[in-house]
Design a protein around this motif. Structure first.
Motif, PDB file in Angstrom:
ATOM      1  N   TRP A  24       0.825  -1.186  -0.071  1.00 33.90           N
ATOM      2  CA  TRP A  24       0.065   0.131  -0.008  1.00 33.90           C
ATOM      3  C   TRP A  24       0.692   1.416   0.202  1.00 33.90           C
ATOM      4  O   TRP A  24       0.623   2.308  -0.736  1.00 33.90           O
ATOM      5  CB  TRP A  24      -1.144  -0.134   1.221  1.00 33.90           C
ATOM      6  CG  TRP A  24      -1.609   1.142   1.488  1.00 33.90           C
ATOM      7  CD1 TRP A  24      -2.896   1.438   0.549  1.00 33.90           C
ATOM      8  CD2 TRP A  24      -1.455   2.586   1.862  1.00 33.90           C
ATOM      9  NE1 TRP A  24      -3.517   2.740   0.788  1.00 33.90           N
ATOM     10  CE2 TRP A  24      -2.643   3.499   1.946  1.00 33.90           C
ATOM     11  CE3 TRP A  24      -0.270   2.682   2.562  1.00 33.90           C
ATOM     12  CZ2 TRP A  24      -2.303   4.716   2.061  1.00 33.90           C
ATOM     13  CZ3 TRP A  24      -0.157   4.133   2.976  1.00 33.90           C
ATOM     14  CH2 TRP A  24      -1.366   5.195   2.826  1.00 33.90           C
ATOM     15  N   ASP A  26       3.944   1.577  -1.035  1.00 36.19           N
ATOM     16  CA  ASP A  26       4.578   1.701  -2.332  1.00 36.19           C
ATOM     17  C   ASP A  26       3.815   2.201  -3.392  1.00 36.19           C
ATOM     18  O   ASP A  26       4.202   3.034  -4.221  1.00 36.19           O
ATOM     19  CB  ASP A  26       5.245   0.184  -2.674  1.00 36.19           C
ATOM     20  CG  ASP A  26       6.575   0.313  -2.997  1.00 36.19           C
ATOM     21  OD1 ASP A  26       7.493   1.089  -2.495  1.00 36.19           O
ATOM     22  OD2 ASP A  26       7.005  -0.424  -3.916  1.00 36.19           O
ATOM     23  N   LYS A  27       2.633   1.781  -3.589  1.00 38.59           N
ATOM     24  CA  LYS A  27       1.574   2.233  -4.413  1.00 38.59           C
ATOM     25  C   LYS A  27       1.311   3.639  -4.117  1.00 38.59           C
ATOM     26  O   LYS A  27       0.867   4.382  -4.989  1.00 38.59           O
ATOM     27  CB  LYS A  27       0.358   1.393  -4.331  1.00 38.59           C
ATOM     28  CG  LYS A  27       0.482   0.077  -5.046  1.00 38.59           C
ATOM     29  CD  LYS A  27      -0.719  -0.775  -5.231  1.00 38.59           C
ATOM     30  CE  LYS A  27      -0.334  -2.118  -5.507  1.00 38.59           C
ATOM     31  NZ  LYS A  27      -1.698  -2.761  -5.587  1.00 38.59           N
ATOM     32  N   ASN A  28       1.295   4.055  -2.828  1.00 43.54           N
ATOM     33  CA  ASN A  28       0.814   5.448  -2.558  1.00 43.54           C
ATOM     34  C   ASN A  28       2.037   6.363  -2.037  1.00 43.54           C
ATOM     35  O   ASN A  28       1.851   7.325  -1.407  1.00 43.54           O
ATOM     36  CB  ASN A  28      -0.078   5.591  -1.396  1.00 43.54           C
ATOM     37  CG  ASN A  28      -1.489   4.841  -1.981  1.00 43.54           C
ATOM     38  OD1 ASN A  28      -2.168   5.457  -2.516  1.00 43.54           O
ATOM     39  ND2 ASN A  28      -1.447   3.479  -1.510  1.00 43.54           N
TER      40      ASN A  28
END
Length: 92
Positions: A24, A26-28
């Motif tokens: 999460w 890493d994606k954000n």
């Protein structure tokens, strides 16, 4: 007086949500930075790097040490050389 910096570190055992939290974050990554969070780059890639960080603090040898052929204290020192310094360089 300087503002205090809050640090959140989650190094969990298996099945505690560690990978989900890391994925999460890493994606954000961009949103976290825009909101004023400092998200370390050093222990990446996120899964392998965080496992290395967790292994650094372990006293018992497990499959990580076996897989990376870490048998002696000298092997350990060579394997983890620079890990903590790279993190401290980002934080300081």
């Amino acid at each position: 007086m300087a503002a205090k910096t809050k640090v959140l570190i989650h190094i969990g055992m298996e099945k505690t949500g560690t990978t989900s939290i890391q994925m999460w974050a890493d994606k954000n990554f961009v949103t976290l930075i825009e909101q004023g969070f400092a998200y370390l780059k050093s222990p990446r890639p996120f899964v392998a790097g965080c496992r290395k960080l967790a292994a650094f603090f372990q006293s018992e040898k497990d499959e990580y040490f076996y897989h990376h052929k870490i048998k002696t204290e000298d092997d350990r020192a060579k394997h983890f050389d620079g890990l903590i310094k790279s993190i401290l360089d980002e934080v300081e």
